[in-house]
Design an enzyme around this catalytic site. Structure first.
Site, PDB file in Angstrom:
ATOM      1  N   HIS A  39       0.647  -1.272   0.168  1.00  0.00           N
ATOM      2  CA  HIS A  39       0.115   0.335   0.167  1.00  0.00           C
ATOM      3  C   HIS A  39       0.899   1.097  -0.014  1.00  0.00           C
ATOM      4  O   HIS A  39       1.568   1.458   0.911  1.00  0.00           O
ATOM      5  CB  HIS A  39      -0.980   0.060   1.050  1.00  0.00           C
ATOM      6  CG  HIS A  39      -2.040  -0.871   1.087  1.00  0.00           C
ATOM      7  ND1 HIS A  39      -3.139  -0.676   1.991  1.00  0.00           N
ATOM      8  CD2 HIS A  39      -2.366  -2.118   0.493  1.00  0.00           C
ATOM      9  CE1 HIS A  39      -3.952  -1.720   1.653  1.00  0.00           C
ATOM     10  NE2 HIS A  39      -3.513  -2.738   0.628  1.00  0.00           N
ATOM     11  N   TYR A  79      -9.303   5.309   7.274  1.00  0.00           N
ATOM     12  CA  TYR A  79      -9.340   5.655   8.787  1.00  0.00           C
ATOM     13  C   TYR A  79     -10.551   6.645   8.764  1.00  0.00           C
ATOM     14  O   TYR A  79     -10.470   7.763   8.233  1.00  0.00           O
ATOM     15  CB  TYR A  79      -7.937   6.578   9.337  1.00  0.00           C
ATOM     16  CG  TYR A  79      -6.891   5.463   9.461  1.00  0.00           C
ATOM     17  CD1 TYR A  79      -6.171   4.961   8.256  1.00  0.00           C
ATOM     18  CD2 TYR A  79      -6.781   5.012  10.598  1.00  0.00           C
ATOM     19  CE1 TYR A  79      -5.032   4.043   8.521  1.00  0.00           C
ATOM     20  CE2 TYR A  79      -5.733   3.923  10.884  1.00  0.00           C
ATOM     21  CZ  TYR A  79      -4.887   3.709   9.899  1.00  0.00           C
ATOM     22  OH  TYR A  79      -3.949   2.644  10.161  1.00  0.00           O
ATOM     23  N   PRO A 101      -3.658   0.856  18.729  1.00  0.00           N
ATOM     24  CA  PRO A 101      -3.285   0.367  17.407  1.00  0.00           C
ATOM     25  C   PRO A 101      -3.336   1.329  16.194  1.00  0.00           C
ATOM     26  O   PRO A 101      -3.264   1.072  15.189  1.00  0.00           O
ATOM     27  CB  PRO A 101      -4.258  -0.935  17.152  1.00  0.00           C
ATOM     28  CG  PRO A 101      -5.139  -0.598  18.417  1.00  0.00           C
ATOM     29  CD  PRO A 101      -4.665   0.365  19.481  1.00  0.00           C
ATOM     30  N   LYS A 115       1.589   0.357  15.048  1.00  0.00           N
ATOM     31  CA  LYS A 115       3.032   0.206  15.328  1.00  0.00           C
ATOM     32  C   LYS A 115       3.373  -1.004  16.241  1.00  0.00           C
ATOM     33  O   LYS A 115       4.505  -1.025  16.292  1.00  0.00           O
ATOM     34  CB  LYS A 115       3.383   1.514  16.130  1.00  0.00           C
ATOM     35  CG  LYS A 115       3.165   2.935  15.359  1.00  0.00           C
ATOM     36  CD  LYS A 115       4.492   3.136  14.162  1.00  0.00           C
ATOM     37  CE  LYS A 115       4.087   4.096  13.411  1.00  0.00           C
ATOM     38  NZ  LYS A 115       4.484   3.460  11.964  1.00  0.00           N
ATOM     39  N   TYR A 144       3.911   7.132   9.682  1.00  0.00           N
ATOM     40  CA  TYR A 144       3.188   5.966   9.527  1.00  0.00           C
ATOM     41  C   TYR A 144       3.902   4.759   8.862  1.00  0.00           C
ATOM     42  O   TYR A 144       3.825   3.747   9.186  1.00  0.00           O
ATOM     43  CB  TYR A 144       1.942   6.444   8.585  1.00  0.00           C
ATOM     44  CG  TYR A 144       0.903   5.093   8.582  1.00  0.00           C
ATOM     45  CD1 TYR A 144       1.005   4.154   7.463  1.00  0.00           C
ATOM     46  CD2 TYR A 144      -0.327   5.080   9.424  1.00  0.00           C
ATOM     47  CE1 TYR A 144      -0.134   3.097   7.624  1.00  0.00           C
ATOM     48  CE2 TYR A 144      -1.182   4.074   9.327  1.00  0.00           C
ATOM     49  CZ  TYR A 144      -1.022   3.035   8.538  1.00  0.00           C
ATOM     50  OH  TYR A 144      -1.944   1.941   8.423  1.00  0.00           O
TER      51      TYR A 144
HETATM   52  P1  FAS Z   1       2.462 -11.071  22.289  1.00  0.00           P
HETATM   53  O1  FAS Z   1       1.242 -10.515  23.279  1.00  0.00           O
HETATM   54  O2  FAS Z   1       1.690 -11.197  20.904  1.00  0.00           O
HETATM   55  O3  FAS Z   1       3.043 -12.536  22.890  1.00  0.00           O
HETATM   56  C1  FAS Z   1       3.461 -12.607  24.086  1.00  0.00           C
HETATM   57  C2  FAS Z   1       3.350 -14.370  24.122  1.00  0.00           C
HETATM   58  O4  FAS Z   1       3.715 -14.403  25.496  1.00  0.00           O
HETATM   59  C3  FAS Z   1       1.821 -14.782  23.869  1.00  0.00           C
HETATM   60  O5  FAS Z   1       1.746 -15.668  23.279  1.00  0.00           O
HETATM   61  C4  FAS Z   1       1.324 -15.120  25.522  1.00  0.00           C
HETATM   62  O6  FAS Z   1       0.731 -16.382  25.518  1.00  0.00           O
HETATM   63  C5  FAS Z   1       2.996 -15.324  26.049  1.00  0.00           C
HETATM   64  N1  FAS Z   1       2.992 -15.311  27.509  1.00  0.00           N
HETATM   65  C6  FAS Z   1       2.150 -14.395  28.227  1.00  0.00           C
HETATM   66  N2  FAS Z   1       2.675 -14.773  29.524  1.00  0.00           N
HETATM   67  C7  FAS Z   1       3.468 -15.844  29.556  1.00  0.00           C
HETATM   68  C8  FAS Z   1       4.053 -16.647  30.612  1.00  0.00           C
HETATM   69  N3  FAS Z   1       3.973 -16.202  32.118  1.00  0.00           N
HETATM   70  N4  FAS Z   1       4.787 -17.618  30.354  1.00  0.00           N
HETATM   71  C9  FAS Z   1       5.061 -17.997  28.965  1.00  0.00           C
HETATM   72  N5  FAS Z   1       4.404 -17.427  27.919  1.00  0.00           N
HETATM   73  C10 FAS Z   1       3.769 -16.159  28.258  1.00  0.00           C
HETATM   74  N6  FAS Z   1      -0.668  -3.953  16.951  1.00  0.00           N
HETATM   75  C11 FAS Z   1      -0.981  -3.397  15.610  1.00  0.00           C
HETATM   76  O7  FAS Z   1       0.232  -2.982  14.955  1.00  0.00           O
HETATM   77  N7  FAS Z   1      -2.116  -3.569  15.038  1.00  0.00           N
HETATM   78  C12 FAS Z   1      -3.310  -3.949  15.602  1.00  0.00           C
HETATM   79  O8  FAS Z   1      -4.357  -3.828  15.220  1.00  0.00           O
HETATM   80  C13 FAS Z   1      -3.299  -4.356  16.770  1.00  0.00           C
HETATM   81  N8  FAS Z   1      -4.274  -5.050  17.616  1.00  0.00           N
HETATM   82  C14 FAS Z   1      -4.170  -5.885  18.618  1.00  0.00           C
HETATM   83  C15 FAS Z   1      -5.068  -6.101  19.410  1.00  0.00           C
HETATM   84  C16 FAS Z   1      -4.945  -6.954  20.611  1.00  0.00           C
HETATM   85  C17 FAS Z   1      -6.168  -7.617  21.495  1.00  0.00           C
HETATM   86  C18 FAS Z   1      -3.928  -6.877  21.328  1.00  0.00           C
HETATM   87  C19 FAS Z   1      -3.566  -7.494  22.644  1.00  0.00           C
HETATM   88  C20 FAS Z   1      -2.542  -6.397  20.651  1.00  0.00           C
HETATM   89  C21 FAS Z   1      -2.833  -5.857  19.317  1.00  0.00           C
HETATM   90  N9  FAS Z   1      -1.821  -5.022  18.601  1.00  0.00           N
HETATM   91  C22 FAS Z   1      -1.828  -4.526  17.329  1.00  0.00           C
HETATM   92  C23 FAS Z   1      -0.391  -5.278  19.189  1.00  0.00           C
HETATM   93  C24 FAS Z   1       0.205  -6.610  18.860  1.00  0.00           C
HETATM   94  O9  FAS Z   1       0.148  -6.872  17.453  1.00  0.00           O
HETATM   95  C25 FAS Z   1       1.515  -6.599  19.352  1.00  0.00           C
HETATM   96  O10 FAS Z   1       2.332  -5.586  19.258  1.00  0.00           O
HETATM   97  C26 FAS Z   1       2.245  -7.968  19.119  1.00  0.00           C
HETATM   98  O11 FAS Z   1       1.410  -9.089  19.346  1.00  0.00           O
HETATM   99  C27 FAS Z   1       3.517  -7.987  20.011  1.00  0.00           C
HETATM  100  O12 FAS Z   1       3.948  -9.291  19.770  1.00  0.00           O
HETATM  101  P2  FAS Z   1       4.574  -9.825  21.189  1.00  0.00           P
HETATM  102  O13 FAS Z   1       5.567  -8.807  21.881  1.00  0.00           O
HETATM  103  O14 FAS Z   1       5.067 -11.052  20.927  1.00  0.00           O
HETATM  104  O15 FAS Z   1       3.584 -10.051  22.392  1.00  0.00           O
HETATM  105  C1  PHB Z   2      -5.380  -3.978  10.983  1.00  0.00           C
HETATM  106  O1  PHB Z   2      -5.479  -4.479   9.907  1.00  0.00           O
HETATM  107  O2  PHB Z   2      -5.708  -4.933  11.731  1.00  0.00           O
HETATM  108  C2  PHB Z   2      -4.833  -2.736  11.475  1.00  0.00           C
HETATM  109  C3  PHB Z   2      -4.615  -1.958  10.533  1.00  0.00           C
HETATM  110  C4  PHB Z   2      -4.043  -0.540  10.571  1.00  0.00           C
HETATM  111  C5  PHB Z   2      -3.961  -0.347  12.015  1.00  0.00           C
HETATM  112  C6  PHB Z   2      -4.677  -1.104  12.973  1.00  0.00           C
HETATM  113  C7  PHB Z   2      -4.958  -2.167  12.619  1.00  0.00           C
HETATM  114  O3  PHB Z   2      -3.813   0.977  12.403  1.00  0.00           O
END
Ligand code: FAS
Ligand code: PHB
Length: 394
Positions: free
Chosen positions: A72, A201, A293, A297, A385
């Site tokens: 994109h 957006y 989100p 980032k 971005y």
């Molecule tokens: P994660 O949270 O993905 O992974 C951590 C891992 O550690 C998990 O698998 C968990 O089960 C494990 N863990 C936790 N406690 C533990 C323990 N005690 N022992 C062993 N393992 C354990 N980012 C975007 O850029 N766009 C989005 O739209 C977006 N939407 C999101 C929606 C939600 C609900 C959440 C929570 C996050 C979102 N994010 C988004 C951010 C997300 O993408 C994170 O930045 C990304 O998952 C980061 O990855 P990790 O650092 O690996 O953390």
């Molecule tokens: C998504 O596709 O999940 C998404 C894209 C852009 C954002 C947040 C989430 O800023």
């Protein structure tokens, strides 16, 4: 069991770190409390910055991303019934982003780890970390009714916001900065063609909306909802009707609805833990920081933390140097705070804050009007971005 680096968490941070270390010949074991299917079932990020794309290529797992990912060069901002395209490619001298879901990144990393025969302990219970203030840290966990211990040189806390690593740091050793937003994102994933070829957006008087996508046949939509909302109270029809009310006529005409294959509400917060290093234990990704989100980032920040951390470990083992380890936290935090600022600013600009009163909406309107009619304003959005260069802050 003994390993060089014990990684806690098999999300994108832990898996990418494991892959980069493996390619450098460094042994790492990943301990994950959930099952692999559970990790894959979490629908999260969707947009990859070029730095993240390059890291996935460096990790040797970029092939499917390049085949299936959607490049994109811009996105639309819709407010007061009008759409304005932010031409990122032109405004940043040729940079783009790629739409490729975090679920797919995680799947590619899991497949590569399994193919290399590397150890990931899933469904590990009562994970705990010990001795990270010595040069003999250890990780303990329960599995199959037994307690296991891993001796290691380093612990990488890739265990997300609710993980055990940051929680195990002694009081007073970590400073936490947090802002919780008074709303959440209700997200829907559907097997329907996206409403537009790029992201939209939306800032509407009814609230924020985001039209994103995963492929030409799979769409991802979000609505700003009150924190008190429960996902069970949102039928698919209610979701689609509300999205229509927040879209413009063109969007309403093109929107293809269908059954949700995933629906969830995510809270929004800005959070940073400082520092990110505690003796022989290092935090990376969501374990150390959370962004709303809006700026896409979260996953990208996690990837650059992991790049810096893997480089520090490689330098330690190859050159017996602790320079990378000693500067890891400071180097990450410079980048993290830049991303935190942009994510907070873009969230503040695009969401509805009734508590700010009528003047709040008027000030938002004025800022939106400035951004879409000013080359400088639009470039500021575009350059943030698409993300910072890997060597930012060095
Ligand atoms: P994660 O949270 O993905 O992974 C951590 C891992 O550690 C998990 O698998 C968990 O089960 C494990 N863990 C936790 N406690 C533990 C323990 N005690 N022992 C062993 N393992 C354990 N980012 C975007 O850029 N766009 C989005 O739209 C977006 N939407 C999101 C929606 C939600 C609900 C959440 C929570 C996050 C979102 N994010 C988004 C951010 C997300 O993408 C994170 O930045 C990304 O998952 C980061 O990855 P990790 O650092 O690996 O953390
Ligand atoms: C998504 O596709 O999940 C998404 C894209 C852009 C954002 C947040 C989430 O800023």
């Amino acid at each position: 069991m003994r390993t060089q680096v014990a990684i806690i968490g098999a999300g994108p941070s832990g898996l990418l770190l494991g892959q980069l270390l493996h390619k450098a010949g460094i042994d790492a074991v990943i301990v994950e409390r959930q099952s692999g299917d559970y990790v894959l079932g979490r629908i999260r990020a969707g947009v990859l910055e070029q730095v993240c794309i390059d890291l996935l290529d460096e990790a040797g797992i970029g092939q499917r991303m390049h085949q299936e990912g959607l490049v994109h060069g811009g996105f639309d901002m819709l407010f007061k019934g009008e759409r304005h395209r932010i031409d990122m490619n032109r405004l940043t001298g040729g940079k783009n982003v790629m739409v490729y879901g975090q679920t797919e990144v995680t799947r590619d990393l899991m497949d590569a780890r399994q193919a290399a025969g590397l150890t990931t302990i899933y469904e590990a219970g009562k994970v705990s970390v010990h001795g990270f203030d010595t040069n003999k840290p250890r990780v303990r966990y329960e599995k199959d009714g037994q307690t296991h211990e891993i001796e290691c040189d380093f612990i990488a806390g890739c265990d997300g916001f609710h993980g055990v690593c940051r929680a195990s740091v002694p009081d007073g050793a970590v400073s936490e900065y947090e802002k919780i937003y008074p709303f959440g994102w209700l997200g829907v994933l559907s097997e329907t063609p996206p409403v537009h070829h790029e992201l939209i957006y939306v800032n509407s008087t009814r609230g924020f909306a985001l039209c994103s996508q995963r492929s030409a046949t799979r769409s991802r939509y979000y609505l700003q909802v009150p924190l008190t909302d429960k996902v069970e109270a949102w039928s698919d029809d209610a979701f689609w009707n509300e999205l229509r009310l927040r879209l413009d006529a063109g969007g309403r005409d093109k929107l293809v609805t269908g059954p949700s294959i995933e629906k969830s509400i995510a809270p929004l917060r800005s959070f940073v833990a400082e520092p990110m290093r505690f003796g022989r234990m290092f935090l990376a990704g969501d374990a150390a920081h959370i962004v709303p989100p809006t700026g896409a980032k979260g996953l990208n920040l996690a990837a650059t933390d992991v790049k810096y951390l893997s480089g520090a470990f490689i330098e330690f083992y190859a050159e017996k140097s602790e320079a990378g380890i000693d500067t890891y936290s400071e180097r990450c935090l410079k980048r993290i705070w830049r991303a935190e600022r942009f994510s907070w600013w873009f969230t503040s600009l695009m969401h509805h804050f009734p508590e700010n009163g009528p003047i709040g909406q008027k000030l938002q309107d004025a800022e939106l009007d400035y951004i879409v009619h000013s080359e400088t304003g639009a470039r500021s959005v575009a350059e943030n971005y698409v993300g910072l260069p890997l060597d930012f802050g060095t």
